[in-house]
Design a protein around this motif. Structure first.
Motif, short mmCIF file in Angstrom:
data_model
loop_
_atom_site.label_atom_id
_atom_site.label_comp_id
_atom_site.label_asym_id
_atom_site.label_seq_id
_atom_site.Cartn_x
_atom_site.Cartn_y
_atom_site.Cartn_z
N TRP A 1 2.20 10.97 26.54
CA TRP A 1 1.29 11.57 25.40
C TRP A 1 2.28 10.61 24.37
CZ3 TRP A 1 -1.74 14.00 23.63
CH2 TRP A 1 -2.72 15.07 23.84
N THR A 2 3.32 10.06 25.32
CA THR A 2 4.43 8.55 24.41
C THR A 2 3.79 7.62 24.34
OG1 THR A 2 6.59 9.66 25.09
CG2 THR A 2 6.92 7.53 24.22
N PHE A 3 3.22 6.95 25.09
CA PHE A 3 2.19 5.79 25.30
C PHE A 3 1.12 6.13 24.59
CE2 PHE A 3 -1.49 3.81 26.60
CZ PHE A 3 -0.99 2.55 26.42
N ILE A 4 0.14 6.86 24.14
CA ILE A 4 -0.68 7.68 23.19
C ILE A 4 0.27 7.31 22.03
CG2 ILE A 4 -2.66 9.25 22.37
CD1 ILE A 4 -2.73 9.89 25.05
N ALA A 5 0.77 7.92 21.54
CA ALA A 5 1.16 7.83 20.30
C ALA A 5 1.48 6.32 20.19
CB ALA A 5 2.93 8.80 20.04
N LEU A 6 2.00 4.86 21.07
CA LEU A 6 2.73 4.67 20.80
C LEU A 6 1.79 3.74 20.63
CD1 LEU A 6 5.90 3.93 21.88
CD2 LEU A 6 5.99 4.54 19.85
N ALA A 7 0.90 3.42 21.07
CA ALA A 7 -0.46 2.61 20.84
C ALA A 7 -1.06 3.37 20.33
CB ALA A 7 -1.56 3.03 22.70
N SER A 8 -1.53 4.46 19.55
CA SER A 8 -2.28 4.40 18.54
C SER A 8 -1.73 3.73 16.57
CB SER A 8 -2.42 5.57 17.79
OG SER A 8 -2.95 6.73 19.75
N LEU A 9 -0.56 3.96 16.87
CA LEU A 9 0.22 3.62 15.67
C LEU A 9 0.36 1.85 15.82
CD1 LEU A 9 3.24 5.31 16.04
CD2 LEU A 9 1.83 5.60 14.11
N PHE A 10 0.82 1.85 17.20
CA PHE A 10 0.21 -0.71 16.72
C PHE A 10 -0.93 -0.83 16.60
CE2 PHE A 10 -0.52 -4.48 19.20
CZ PHE A 10 0.98 -4.86 18.84
N ILE A 11 -2.16 0.10 16.87
CA ILE A 11 -3.30 -0.53 17.37
C ILE A 11 -3.66 -0.56 15.56
CG2 ILE A 11 -6.21 0.18 16.97
CD1 ILE A 11 -5.06 0.26 19.86
N ALA A 12 -3.07 0.82 14.65
CA ALA A 12 -3.54 1.80 12.98
C ALA A 12 -2.94 0.58 12.87
CB ALA A 12 -2.87 2.60 12.99
N ALA A 13 -1.36 -0.07 12.88
CA ALA A 13 -0.43 -0.90 12.15
C ALA A 13 -1.43 -2.10 12.33
CB ALA A 13 0.71 -1.39 12.74
N GLY A 14 -2.40 -2.70 12.90
CA GLY A 14 -3.21 -3.78 13.64
C GLY A 14 -4.18 -4.38 11.94
N LEU A 15 -4.98 -2.64 12.17
CA LEU A 15 -5.56 -2.31 11.81
C LEU A 15 -5.94 -2.50 9.84
CD1 LEU A 15 -7.92 -0.01 13.64
CD2 LEU A 15 -8.97 -2.01 13.36
N ALA A 16 -4.41 -1.67 9.15
CA ALA A 16 -4.16 -1.84 8.19
C ALA A 16 -3.83 -3.22 7.90
CB ALA A 16 -2.74 -0.40 8.28
N LEU A 17 -3.10 -4.23 8.48
CA LEU A 17 -2.87 -5.18 8.60
C LEU A 17 -4.16 -5.55 8.37
CD1 LEU A 17 -0.85 -7.54 7.68
CD2 LEU A 17 -1.02 -8.10 10.21
N ALA A 18 -5.22 -6.16 9.02
CA ALA A 18 -6.63 -6.46 8.23
C ALA A 18 -6.99 -6.08 7.05
CB ALA A 18 -6.55 -6.34 10.07
N ALA A 19 -7.09 -4.64 7.18
CA ALA A 19 -7.79 -3.88 5.39
C ALA A 19 -6.43 -4.64 4.38
CB ALA A 19 -7.09 -2.49 5.49
N VAL A 20 -5.80 -4.65 4.76
CA VAL A 20 -4.95 -4.85 3.42
C VAL A 20 -5.63 -6.05 3.46
CG1 VAL A 20 -3.03 -6.35 2.49
CG2 VAL A 20 -2.80 -3.13 3.60
N LYS A 21 -5.59 -7.90 4.22
CA LYS A 21 -6.05 -8.64 4.70
C LYS A 21 -7.35 -8.87 3.44
CE LYS A 21 -3.21 -11.86 7.09
NZ LYS A 21 -3.03 -12.58 8.36
N GLY A 22 -8.32 -8.42 4.07
CA GLY A 22 -9.56 -8.29 3.85
C GLY A 22 -9.75 -7.83 2.29
N TRP A 23 -8.50 -6.73 1.90
CA TRP A 23 -8.95 -6.62 0.58
C TRP A 23 -8.48 -7.54 -0.63
CZ3 TRP A 23 -6.84 -1.02 1.84
CH2 TRP A 23 -7.85 -0.05 2.26
N ARG A 24 -7.35 -8.56 0.18
CA ARG A 24 -7.11 -9.12 -1.27
C ARG A 24 -7.73 -10.07 -0.98
NH1 ARG A 24 -0.34 -10.09 0.16
NH2 ARG A 24 -0.85 -10.42 -2.22
N ALA A 25 -8.49 -10.53 0.13
CA ALA A 25 -9.85 -11.86 0.22
C ALA A 25 -10.88 -11.68 -0.64
CB ALA A 25 -9.74 -12.17 1.31
N GLY A 26 -10.69 -10.04 -1.24
CA GLY A 26 -12.41 -10.03 -1.78
C GLY A 26 -13.18 -9.45 -1.44
#
Length: 79
Positions: A54-79
């Motif tokens: 469970w600890t690995f699943i939580a950390l991996a999910s959080l890491f991937i979610a952070a990357g996806l959120a960063l990509a989403a913010v970059k995409g929204w800012r680019a237009g």
């Protein structure tokens, strides 16, 4: 509530919005795995050991979610 309309909006959303939705889903997975880990540590019988990391699943999910959120913010800012 018209589920077909909601599904249509999600399906034809921008890639940034889809990345944000996936990030949100992974945050839910991380929350559930943190909850499961806390249940595992508070079990009444110490010999009843589970097999899910469970600890690995939580950390991996959080890491991937952070990357996806960063990509989403970059995409929204680019237009």
């Amino acid at each position: 509530m018209d589920w077909n309309a909601i599904w249509s909006h999600i399906r034809f959303a921008s890639p940034a919005t889809q990345a944000a939705l996936w990030a949100g889903a992974l945050l839910v997975v991380a929350g559930l795995s943190i909850w499961a880990e806390s249940r595992r540590t508070k079990r009444s019988t110490p010999d009843a050991v589970g097999f899910m990391p469970w600890t690995f699943i939580a950390l991996a999910s959080l890491f991937i979610a952070a990357g996806l959120a960063l990509a989403a913010v970059k995409g929204w800012r680019a237009g």
